[in-house]
Motif scaffolding. Structure first.
Motif, PDB file in Angstrom:
ATOM      1  N   LYS A 207      -4.578  -8.395   5.085  1.00 28.13           N
ATOM      2  CA  LYS A 207      -3.036  -8.082   4.975  1.00 28.13           C
ATOM      3  C   LYS A 207      -3.119  -6.480   4.718  1.00 28.13           C
ATOM      4  O   LYS A 207      -3.759  -6.046   3.693  1.00 28.13           O
ATOM      5  N   VAL A 208      -2.318  -5.955   5.661  1.00 31.64           N
ATOM      6  CA  VAL A 208      -2.297  -4.082   5.547  1.00 31.64           C
ATOM      7  C   VAL A 208      -0.850  -3.811   5.322  1.00 31.64           C
ATOM      8  O   VAL A 208       0.077  -4.327   6.102  1.00 31.64           O
ATOM      9  N   LEU A 209      -0.562  -3.192   3.976  1.00 29.47           N
ATOM     10  CA  LEU A 209       0.776  -2.647   4.076  1.00 29.47           C
ATOM     11  C   LEU A 209       0.703  -1.075   4.109  1.00 29.47           C
ATOM     12  O   LEU A 209       0.009  -0.040   4.030  1.00 29.47           O
ATOM     13  N   ALA A 210       1.490  -0.696   5.363  1.00 28.48           N
ATOM     14  CA  ALA A 210       1.567   0.735   5.689  1.00 28.48           C
ATOM     15  C   ALA A 210       3.062   1.052   5.866  1.00 28.48           C
ATOM     16  O   ALA A 210       4.198   0.398   6.061  1.00 28.48           O
TER      17      ALA A 210
ATOM     18  N   PHE B 179      -0.564  -6.172  10.037  1.00 24.35           N
ATOM     19  CA  PHE B 179      -0.050  -5.048   9.646  1.00 24.35           C
ATOM     20  C   PHE B 179       1.449  -5.207   9.364  1.00 24.35           C
ATOM     21  O   PHE B 179       2.195  -5.575  10.243  1.00 24.35           O
ATOM     22  N   ASP B 180       1.850  -4.873   8.062  1.00 30.39           N
ATOM     23  CA  ASP B 180       3.292  -5.006   7.723  1.00 30.39           C
ATOM     24  C   ASP B 180       3.727  -3.656   7.712  1.00 30.39           C
ATOM     25  O   ASP B 180       3.126  -2.937   6.496  1.00 30.39           O
ATOM     26  N   VAL B 181       4.572  -3.004   8.365  1.00 30.57           N
ATOM     27  CA  VAL B 181       4.980  -1.600   8.216  1.00 30.57           C
ATOM     28  C   VAL B 181       6.333  -1.723   7.786  1.00 30.57           C
ATOM     29  O   VAL B 181       7.513  -2.397   8.304  1.00 30.57           O
TER      30      VAL B 181
ATOM     31  N   ASP C 264      -4.381  -6.710   0.907  1.00 33.61           N
ATOM     32  CA  ASP C 264      -5.636  -6.212   0.761  1.00 33.61           C
ATOM     33  C   ASP C 264      -5.742  -4.589   0.886  1.00 33.61           C
ATOM     34  O   ASP C 264      -6.672  -4.063   0.297  1.00 33.61           O
ATOM     35  N   VAL C 265      -5.222  -4.235   1.873  1.00 28.98           N
ATOM     36  CA  VAL C 265      -5.306  -2.793   2.062  1.00 28.98           C
ATOM     37  C   VAL C 265      -3.595  -2.033   2.014  1.00 28.98           C
ATOM     38  O   VAL C 265      -2.782  -2.738   2.519  1.00 28.98           O
ATOM     39  N   ILE C 266      -3.445  -0.992   1.428  1.00 30.12           N
ATOM     40  CA  ILE C 266      -2.337  -0.031   1.228  1.00 30.12           C
ATOM     41  C   ILE C 266      -2.623   1.047   1.868  1.00 30.12           C
ATOM     42  O   ILE C 266      -3.766   1.657   2.018  1.00 30.12           O
ATOM     43  N   MET C 267      -1.295   1.877   2.181  1.00 29.43           N
ATOM     44  CA  MET C 267      -1.892   3.311   2.529  1.00 29.43           C
ATOM     45  C   MET C 267      -1.306   4.257   1.211  1.00 29.43           C
ATOM     46  O   MET C 267      -0.531   3.833   0.538  1.00 29.43           O
TER      47      MET C 267
END
Length: 372
Positions: free
Chosen positions: A9-12, A38-40, A61-64
């Protein structure tokens, strides 16, 4: 908790530069061996959600992260973890920004640095010339003044949420920065920085009346539709400004400031991720040469030197932009950067809308920052 442990899961953040990762036509993630979500989200929702991730209320799992602006606090608060990072082909200044105390924590996505666009035909018609690709802020002011006398108007990215970094190149023009690079002490109340801010404020005379509301979209529109023959925007906006809908794409020339600032929006693996190794592999994939090339074509701001050099024919701003990245000066890794910079946004805006004189605004900003 992560309800689907097979999905990374990526928070963008909803920046135009991020669109490439979710564009089904590009299918950038098609060759990655694990499923990715990808959740934008727009900025206000994004930032709150990111804080919820760190507090365990949401799972990603990942953020920007906004490069060096956030790096120190994210590391010191144990919000993100070290990653494997190969600097091959990554621009040196971008590579440096990924590290904190000898460990890499960030993986670059795109750059937001100061880029100047100008109409070559109108500059020629009005006999306006820049000294080169890297100019002094005074040259920009002089060009804006001449254009104003000829009946043209410029956009300024002077909305309250944008104004500090928009003004920064001018605040630096007399040789002093807002923070001391060694001690990190605030020095925005110095004579040099105040004089630079006054120069920035002088541009109001040549700008749209409501430019105090302008952000990325308004500046892009003024440039894209040919209304303004001169403007400053972020490198991460270049793909949007100069896409196929731009009326004057072939007429634009490019420059940057000798006082330019750049930040690299980056990915980071969260401390709470239950699949850190897979997330690390995703970051490696996203900064690979091929993905960076395709994503960079959307954002207008890749991070690999190879893609800048090989893409200069198709993307004429790449030459100038690479010089900007190589020469831009970041802000120091100051403690409580967010709270301190918020004081600068508030007080510069107060000066811009005429609520305070520049000197008083900077004295008030400095006092507030010293009291934090």
């Amino acid at each position: 908790m992560n309800e689907n442990k097979d999905v990374i899961k990526v928070l963008a953040v909803a920046d135009p530069a991020v669109r490439a990762y979710t564009d089904t036509r590009l299918n950038l993630l098609g060759e990655f061996p694990y499923p990715v979500q990808f959740d934008v989200f727009p900025w206000d929702v994004y930032y709150k959600t990111m804080c919820d991730v760190f507090e365990g209320k949401e799972y990603y799992d990942v953020i920007m992260a906004a490069g060096h602006l956030w790096k120190r606090e994210l590391v010191q608060n144990n919000n993100i973890v070290p990653i494997n990072f190969n600097r091959n082909e990554i621009a040196e200044s971008i590579g440096n920004e990924m590290y904190y105390n000898g460990n890499a924590y960030l993986s670059p996505s795109f750059c937001d640095g100061h880029m100047i666009l100008f109409s070559k035909s109108i500059f020629e018609k009005e006999n306006i010339h820049f000294s080169g690709m890297i100019i002094k802020p005074q040259e920009y002011i002089d060009a804006a003044e001449k254009l104003h006398k000829a009946g043209y108007t410029i956009p300024m990215k002077a909305a309250k949420s944008e104004i500090f970094t928009d003004a920064l190149v001018f605040m630096r023009m007399y040789g002093k920065d807002v923070y001391d690079s060694e001690t990190h002490e605030i020095q925005c109340d110095s004579e040099e920085v105040i004089s630079g801010l006054e120069k920035y404020l002088s541009l109001r005379e040549y700008a749209f009346e409501n430019t105090y509301t302008f952000g990325n979209d308004e500046v892009a529109k003024a440039l894209r539709d040919g209304t303004s023959p001169l403007g400053v925007t972020w490198s991460g906006q270049m793909g949007v400004v100069l896409d196929s809908g731009c009326k004057c794409r072939d007429d634009f020339g490019f420059a940057t400031f000798d006082t330019a600032w750049n930040v690299t929006w980056s990915f980071a693996v969260t401390e709470k991720s239950t699949q850190k190794e897979k997330a690390d592999r995703l970051l490696e994939f996203l900064r690979s040469r091929n993905v960076d090339k395709k994503a960079g074509a959307v954002s207008g701001a890749p991070v690999r030197v190879f893609n800048y050099i090989s893409g200069m024919k198709d993307y004429p701003w790449y030459d100038c932009q690479l010089k900007m990245i190589q020469n831009a000066k970041p802000l120091p890794d100051i403690k409580n950067a967010g709270d301190k910079n918020a004081c600068l946004y508030d007080e510069i805006y107060n000066a811009f809308i005429g609520r305070k004189m520049a000197a008083q605004a900077m004295k008030d900003a400095a006092a507030a920052i010293r009291n934090l």
